[in-house]
Write a protein that holds these residues in place. Structure first.
Motif, PDB file in Angstrom:
ATOM      1  N   HIS A   1       3.043   2.743  -0.330  1.00  0.00           N
ATOM      2  CA  HIS A   1       3.923   1.659  -1.017  1.00  0.00           C
ATOM      3  C   HIS A   1       3.973   1.219   0.950  1.00  0.00           C
ATOM      4  CE1 HIS A   1       5.801   4.196  -4.298  1.00  0.00           C
ATOM      5  NE2 HIS A   1       6.667   2.259  -4.491  1.00  0.00           N
TER       6      HIS A   1
ATOM      7  N   SER B   1      -0.489   4.301 -18.186  1.00  0.00           N
ATOM      8  CA  SER B   1      -1.022   4.972 -15.980  1.00  0.00           C
ATOM      9  C   SER B   1      -2.148   5.587 -15.764  1.00  0.00           C
ATOM     10  CB  SER B   1       0.770   5.755 -15.903  1.00  0.00           C
ATOM     11  OG  SER B   1       0.685   5.474 -14.528  1.00  0.00           O
TER      12      SER B   1
ATOM     13  N   LYS C   1       4.561   4.706  -9.752  1.00  0.00           N
ATOM     14  CA  LYS C   1       5.896   6.305  -9.710  1.00  0.00           C
ATOM     15  C   LYS C   1       5.838   7.060  -9.070  1.00  0.00           C
ATOM     16  CE  LYS C   1       8.543   2.412 -11.815  1.00  0.00           C
ATOM     17  NZ  LYS C   1       9.416   1.887 -11.232  1.00  0.00           N
TER      18      LYS C   1
ATOM     19  N   GLY D   1      -0.501   1.344 -14.771  1.00  0.00           N
ATOM     20  CA  GLY D   1      -0.224   1.892 -13.103  1.00  0.00           C
ATOM     21  C   GLY D   1      -0.430   3.198 -12.722  1.00  0.00           C
TER      22      GLY D   1
ATOM     23  N   ARG E   1      -0.346  -2.220  -7.677  1.00  0.00           N
ATOM     24  CA  ARG E   1      -0.096  -2.180  -8.648  1.00  0.00           C
ATOM     25  C   ARG E   1       0.948  -1.300  -8.335  1.00  0.00           C
ATOM     26  NH1 ARG E   1      -4.716  -1.399 -12.029  1.00  0.00           N
ATOM     27  NH2 ARG E   1      -5.999  -2.299 -11.271  1.00  0.00           N
ATOM     28  N   SER E   2       2.019  -0.969  -9.678  1.00  0.00           N
ATOM     29  CA  SER E   2       3.089  -0.240  -9.731  1.00  0.00           C
ATOM     30  C   SER E   2       2.916   1.554  -9.428  1.00  0.00           C
ATOM     31  CB  SER E   2       3.744  -0.056 -11.124  1.00  0.00           C
ATOM     32  OG  SER E   2       4.370   0.878 -11.501  1.00  0.00           O
TER      33      SER E   2
ATOM     34  N   LYS F   1      10.829   1.165  -1.099  1.00  0.00           N
ATOM     35  CA  LYS F   1      11.159   0.576  -2.915  1.00  0.00           C
ATOM     36  C   LYS F   1       9.681   1.441  -2.776  1.00  0.00           C
ATOM     37  CE  LYS F   1       9.602  -1.551  -6.186  1.00  0.00           C
ATOM     38  NZ  LYS F   1       8.636  -1.109  -7.307  1.00  0.00           N
TER      39      LYS F   1
ATOM     40  N   ASP G   1      11.271   4.410  -5.864  1.00  0.00           N
ATOM     41  CA  ASP G   1      10.543   4.657  -7.365  1.00  0.00           C
ATOM     42  C   ASP G   1      10.157   6.110  -7.585  1.00  0.00           C
ATOM     43  OD1 ASP G   1       9.876   2.158  -8.489  1.00  0.00           O
ATOM     44  OD2 ASP G   1       8.386   1.465  -7.054  1.00  0.00           O
TER      45      ASP G   1
END
Length: 291
Positions: free
Chosen positions: A130, A16, A141, A109, A138-139, A169, A173
């Protein structure tokens, strides 16, 4: 302060790229904190911001300025932190996106974290990532520590399913952590108004109180008179029924869960209690020596 202090790190173990945002550590940072009136704010098409509207801050006389072009990701946001999230991405995005272009980081990520002021900005940046797909698919968080309330959705606005899913989402997250009696997670226009009404109720009951009695109550040498307790309870109930004023919105920390770390005074350990961010909206700033 045009850009909040931050740094970008690479965590190879979790795969990450991390951006960490600092909390309040200057007068300019405090001024951002106090720009708590919500606004329908959207990232402008250029870095230029026009000074069109003056806003009185909560605890000092100052002004803030924004170009009102619409909303912030189809919701309302803390004015100062919305602008800071925008400025932060304008400054840091080029370096972050270049890192993602490198072959060794192609499957990494993006993690956003921050404390206090930095936590509020981080949670808004998480929503922007988001909704606007700032780092593609990509993720993303987000982990925030002691964030103030910064965001709420327009309840009466029709949104596309794609936008709604993106916001949901982003919230899913994000995890929020708050510490015991910390007042920062309750610093919004709503909570400050409630506190002002409670303090006024106490003041009305203590105007004729002898200084010695005040001293004894303050140092817990004498119990608080029952009429003061009843006045505070009545005011707290009334606070939940008060109408919102202009610029005030029911902001929350946009996170899936709030982990409230409660201190155990017997052994100085902490117990984590999970709750929804919306639960905090019905609470009050707890005035004590550990706030």
């Amino acid at each position: 302060m045009k850009v909040l202090r931050h740094f970008v790190a690479i965590d190879r173990e979790s795969k990450s790229i991390i951006i960490a945002l600092r909390g309040t550590l200057s007068i300019s940072g405090a001024l951002i904190d106090m720009q708590g009136m919500s606004c329908k704010y959207r990232m402008p098409v250029s870095v230029l911001h026009f000074f069109l509207r003056e806003t009185f801050l909560l605890t000092c006389v100052a002004t803030s300025s924004f170009l009102h072009l619409g909303d912030f990701c189809h919701g309302k946001a803390h004015k100062g932190m919305a602008e800071m999230a925008d400025n932060l991405w304008n400054v840091s995005s080029e370096k972050i996106l270049k890192l993602f272009e490198r072959e060794e980081f192609k499957d990494y990520g993006f993690t956003i974290t921050g404390h206090s002021l930095g936590a509020g900005v981080a949670s808004l940046l998480n929503i922007k990532c988001h909704v606007e797909e700032l780092v593609g698919t990509r993720s993303v968080k987000c982990f925030v520590f002691a964030p103030p309330p910064v965001f709420c959705l327009h309840e009466d606005e029709e949104r596309s399913q794609n936008i709604t899913s993106s916001i949901q989402k982003a919230i899913a997250d994000c995890v929020c952590y708050i510490h015991d009696n910390d007042c920062i997670p309750f610093l919004s226009v709503t909570f400050i108004r409630r506190l002002a009404y409670v303090l006024d109720a106490v003041d009305n009951k203590t105007q004729l109180m002898w200084p010695l009695q005040r001293f004894k109550i303050f140092w817990e040498l004498q119990d608080i008179p029952q009429d003061i307790i009843e006045s505070v309870k009545k005011t707290r109930k009334e606070n939940l029924q008060r109408s919102l004023v202009e610029g005030e919105s029911p902001l929350v920390a946009p996170a899936r869960i709030v982990v409230w770390m409660i201190k155990n005074v017997d052994d100085n350990t902490f117990t984590g209690i999970g709750c929804k961010p919306e639960t905090l909206r019905d609470l009050n700033i707890f005035v004590n020596q550990d706030m």
